[in-house]
Each structure stands twice: as C-alpha cells, then as structure tokens.
Design an enzyme around this catalytic site. Structure first.
Site, PDB file in Angstrom:
ATOM      1  N   MET A 131       0.603  -1.120   0.103  1.00  0.00           N
ATOM      2  CA  MET A 131      -0.154   0.121   0.048  1.00  0.00           C
ATOM      3  C   MET A 131       0.948   1.124  -0.150  1.00  0.00           C
ATOM      4  SD  MET A 131      -2.590  -1.645   0.033  1.00  0.00           S
ATOM      5  CE  MET A 131      -4.058  -0.531  -0.241  1.00  0.00           C
ATOM      6  N   HIS A 158      -4.695  -5.760  -9.207  1.00  0.00           N
ATOM      7  CA  HIS A 158      -5.530  -4.194  -8.661  1.00  0.00           C
ATOM      8  C   HIS A 158      -6.730  -4.741  -8.493  1.00  0.00           C
ATOM      9  CE1 HIS A 158      -7.213  -0.736  -7.555  1.00  0.00           C
ATOM     10  NE2 HIS A 158      -7.807  -0.699  -8.791  1.00  0.00           N
TER      11      HIS A 158
END
Ligand code: GRF
Length: 239
Positions: A95, A114
């Site tokens: 992240m 993703h």
C-alpha cells in the site's frame, strides 16, 4: 536458474500465498527470494517465515523521505538477487506508491495486482468502489507498474458478474470472489514473465503463445483474458 522474485506486501498476503503455492505445485517456475513489508505486523511476513523465506519488515515511518525509504528497499531487493537484469518485483497488497527512482532500478520488472477492471476504480478500495457504483461486471487486473497509480500496461484481466446490492451481496463478498480469481491470474502473469513471454509495446502487452481467453465453470462464471493455462485454473474448474 529459477526466476527470482521479491514480493512486497502490507497485509494478509493471500496473493503471496497463491504465488508460493503455484511455485510448490510446479506451475510457476520462480523462487521467492524475499518478502518485504512496510508494516511490521503484516501477516505476509509470517507466511514467508513459515517457509524459511527471508522476510524483512521495513516500516516506512522510520525514514525521512519517500525516496530514502525506496532507496533502502532497492538495496535490500538487490541484495536478494533481483536487479535490473534478473527477476521481478511483485506488489501483492503493498500500500505505498513507488518513486520513479525505485521503478528505474527495476525497469519493466515491477508488477501489481489490482482488484478492479482498470482503468475503472483505481485506488485502495477498487472492489468495494465497483460494488458501490453498481457495476454488473467486476474483476481484477495484473499490470506493469509505472509512475501513475494503477496505470501501467495491462498483462491479464479477469471479470466476474457482480450481483446488485439488492440481491444481498455487498462489497466484501464481491471482493472475496474477486480475490479467489486474483490467486489464479497473478501467478499466471508471473509465470509468463518468468518464461520471458511478455513483450511491452507502449500500453500494449503481447503474451506470446497465450490463448485469447478462458472461461470458468457454470457455477462460478468468469472470463480471463488472455486465457489461463493448465496449472492456474481455479480449483472448481476442470482444466
Ligand atoms: C488484493 O485485493 C490486491 O488486489 C490488492 O490488495 C489486496 C491484497 O490482498 N492490491 P492480500 O494481502 O494478497 O490478501
């Protein structure tokens, strides 16, 4: 020589696990040389340690700048056998945005997964955002990483029907269905990379010798493009 991988995680590491499982099954000709996390308590680190893989916690909060943090990551990754000529860096729920300096250290060798059909729903909550929007097809994307978030050339995408919220399926359940497919398409994409079968031309990625698409079983409908190869299908499908 097997293809060396450095896997970067920030959380649970279920995608890391799928990579390790496909290596163990013999489908993915690669070796995870390093798991690195910016979160000391990331479960992904535990998964690595459990298999005797070097697991490094490198909290970004200890660095004066994004660049300093990325430079240290580059140093550690190189130390474990991935560099501009060898292997790849796989982001698996990592992240943090990467600096151009990091990407220049591993040109065309950084990939990401993703949980949405890019370019729709980039950002940290792709699957939930898609569910909230009311899409009827959702999915996931594996792509090369460039300097823009969730933007680089697409390697493979998988799509699943999204049930409207009225049916009772919320964003979390949809994300779980997508995650199960992530565990197939990410190892598949890494396999193509390890086999040297990916050619990038601008925004386009040619996957040498791949089938145009593969379909899921009737009770778990999905479409994956390019098609999954034997060894990468979801457990409930036949091939
Ligand atoms: C996945 O949904 C992945 O697509 C996204 O972050 C999540 C990571 O999950 N980038 P996990 O840590 O691999 O379980």
């Amino acid at each position: 020589m097997t293809f060396p991988l450095a896997v970067l995680v920030s959380g649970g590491g279920s995608n890391l696990q799928s990579i390790l499982d496909k290596i163990d099954s013999g489908a993915l000709p690669a070796e995870v040389r390093l798991v690195l996390s910016n979160k000391a308590d990331a479960h992904g680190l535990e998964r690595a340690r459990g298999k005797g893989i070097p697991a490094v916690a490198l909290p970004h909060t200890g660095f004066p700048s994004r660049l300093a943090f990325d430079q240290e990551m580059v140093r550690i990754i190189r130390e474990h056998g991935v560099d501009e000529d060898r292997g790849a860096v796989a982001l698996a729920g990592f992240m943090r945005m990467l600096t151009p300096e990091f990407l220049r250290a591993f040109p065309r060798r950084v990939v990401n997964i993703h949980p949405a059909l890019l370019p729709s729903f980039p950002g940290t909550h792709g699957a939930r955002d898609a569910a909230d929007y009311g899409v009827r097809l959702a999915g996931c994307t594996v792509h090369f990483v460039d300097e823009i978030m969730d933007h680089g050339p697409v390697i493979i995408q998988a799509a699943v029907p999204a049930l409207p919220a009225l049916s009772g399926e919320g964003g979390e359940a949809l994300a779980a269905r997508i995650l199960r497919l992530e565990h197939c398409v990410y190892p598949q994409a890494l396999c193509w990379l390890a086999q040297g079968r990916l050619r990038i031309q601008g925004r386009h990625v040619l996957v040498e010798g791949a089938a145009p698409a593969s379909l899921g079983a009737p009770d778990s409908p999905h479409i994956v493009s390019p098609g999954l190869e034997p060894g990468f299908f979801p457990a409930q499908d036949s091939a």
